[in-house]
Enzyme design. Structure first.
Site, mmCIF file in Angstrom:
data_model
loop_
_atom_site.group_PDB
_atom_site.id
_atom_site.type_symbol
_atom_site.label_atom_id
_atom_site.label_comp_id
_atom_site.label_asym_id
_atom_site.label_seq_id
_atom_site.Cartn_x
_atom_site.Cartn_y
_atom_site.Cartn_z
ATOM 1 N N ARG A 1 5.396 6.194 3.414
ATOM 2 C CA ARG A 1 4.565 7.106 3.624
ATOM 3 C C ARG A 1 3.265 6.284 4.737
ATOM 4 N NH1 ARG A 1 3.067 7.672 -1.664
ATOM 5 N NH2 ARG A 1 3.724 9.115 -2.140
ATOM 6 N N ILE B 1 0.679 -1.256 -0.199
ATOM 7 C CA ILE B 1 -0.071 -0.308 0.005
ATOM 8 C C ILE B 1 0.698 1.248 -0.124
ATOM 9 C CG2 ILE B 1 -2.595 1.506 1.407
ATOM 10 C CD1 ILE B 1 -2.376 -1.155 2.710
ATOM 11 N N HIS B 2 0.989 2.166 -0.677
ATOM 12 C CA HIS B 2 1.893 3.345 -0.905
ATOM 13 C C HIS B 2 1.272 4.145 -1.814
ATOM 14 C CE1 HIS B 2 2.894 1.974 -5.437
ATOM 15 N NE2 HIS B 2 3.563 3.433 -5.466
ATOM 16 N N ARG B 3 0.087 4.353 -2.271
ATOM 17 C CA ARG B 3 -0.168 5.298 -3.468
ATOM 18 C C ARG B 3 -1.101 6.525 -2.353
ATOM 19 N NH1 ARG B 3 -0.233 5.088 -8.939
ATOM 20 N NH2 ARG B 3 -0.109 3.346 -10.142
#
Length: 360
Positions: free
Chosen positions: A237, A204-206
């Site tokens: 992030r 998960i990063h967007r």
């Protein structure tokens, strides 16, 4: 031929590694060598998101390393311009990050032709920064190397036909090239205490996911209902967002089968992908890597630029809805269809051959 390669984020390091290797192979056999110089914008800055890739993949060290983490595209462009003006015949950029567009804008300002690798991809979600970055980069590029026929058709619909080539996908090259090395050297499975095909892998990063607490909460709620171990290498992030929310931290504690680990190197990631029973991701690149390893993928987005993966059944789009994620996991399929247009592992060689044929 002098090429300045501008990179700044994890996916670009991997793609640049395989193209740099193709340049080295060309130079070993040609009397017309290519001089490649690398500029690292600094968009990704910690060791596991940046330097480890140069160390592992033996990418030539950047000649210039800027400090553009957190910069806008305009700020990054202005930082790049003094380093490239008058120093290159071409500027090469990859993919769809802020570094991609900043590099293209800097090259345009300096009057240097642009080479865009991974051109023509479209999700048609204009809320994504990546969509704007790649579209604007394509509009400015002299050479557009497209990984798929769909990408070429996207460009044609936008009136871009000159300088467009279908070469296959350099990420396919990288996966084939580095997987054997990864299997020989990575100890991530032993360190994590997990076995082949007995876990799921998640990423998960967007920004559109991590900037929305509701979306993250829905994903974590789904993970709490999955009864198979889920390995989540946590992007910096995402880690920062979760640590600032008691609600999200509580959901992490409830997800007893969720095993969060630090960001991993590319070789470790290849091993985790290859041996997973399923991959859950919001990443464009990981969707393809799942297919390259023939692992079913569940994409936690409503659209994808890699439409071939969904058309063949290797990838399923579920958004961030908890029920859709859980149901997709319960109904995993293992297609037999192959996607031939990603190439045969020689996309980078084709790119270099085309450049040399046209530039000399």
């Amino acid at each position: 031929m002098r090429i300045i390669t501008i990179i700044g984020a994890r996916p670009q390091f991997i793609k640049a590694a395989i193209v740099s290797y193709a340049i080295q192979q060309h130079n070993a056999q040609s009397s017309l060598p290519i001089e490649e110089t690398i500029l690292h914008t600094g968009q990704h800055y910690d060791y596991n998101m940046s330097q480890v890739f140069f160390d592992e993949l033996q990418i030539p060290a950047p000649r210039w390393h800027l400090s553009c983490n957190g910069c806008t595209v305009t700020e990054m462009r202005d930082a790049i311009v003094p380093y490239i003006r008058g120093k290159a015949d071409y500027v090469m950029v990859y993919g769809d990050t802020n570094s991609t567009l900043a590099g293209a804008l800097a090259a345009e300002q300096c009057g240097i032709p642009i080479i865009h690798i991974e051109a023509g991809l479209r999700s048609y979600n204009n809320q994504m920064a990546e969509e704007y970055n790649r579209t604007e980069t394509d509009r400015r590029s002299r050479y557009l190397f497209a990984p798929t026929h769909t990408a070429i058709e996207n460009l044609r619909r936008e009136g871009i036909t000159k300088g467009v080539y279908h070469t296959g996908d350099v990420m396919q090259d990288a996966t084939l090239f580095f997987t054997r090395q990864a299997e020989e050297h990575s100890e991530i499975l032993q360190q994590s205490g997990i076995r082949d095909k007995e876990y799921y892998l998640a990423t998960i990063h967007r920004a559109e996911t991590t900037n929305d607490e509701e979306k993250l909460a829905h994903i974590l709620s789904a993970f709490a209902r999955i009864t198979t171990p889920v390995i989540l290498p946590l992007h910096p992030r995402t880690k920062g967002v979760i640590n600032q929310s008691e609600r999200l931290l509580s959901l992490v504690r409830e997800a007893t089968m969720l095993h969060i680990i630090e960001s991993v190197s590319y070789l470790d990631m290849l091993v985790l992908e290859r041996h997973a029973a399923c991959i859950l991701t919001d990443s464009g690149g990981v969707q393809k890597e799942a297919y390259f390893h023939r692992v079913p993928c569940i994409t936690m987005r409503e659209e994808t630029e890699w439409v071939e993966t969904t058309a063949t059944g290797w990838n399923r789009l579920v958004g961030t809805d908890t029920e859709r994620i859980v149901n997709a996991v319960k109904n995993l399929t293992m297609p037999e269809t192959c996607i031939s247009e990603y190439g045969d592992g020689h996309a980078a060689d084709k790119i270099i051959a085309i450049l040399c044929k046209n530039a000399y």
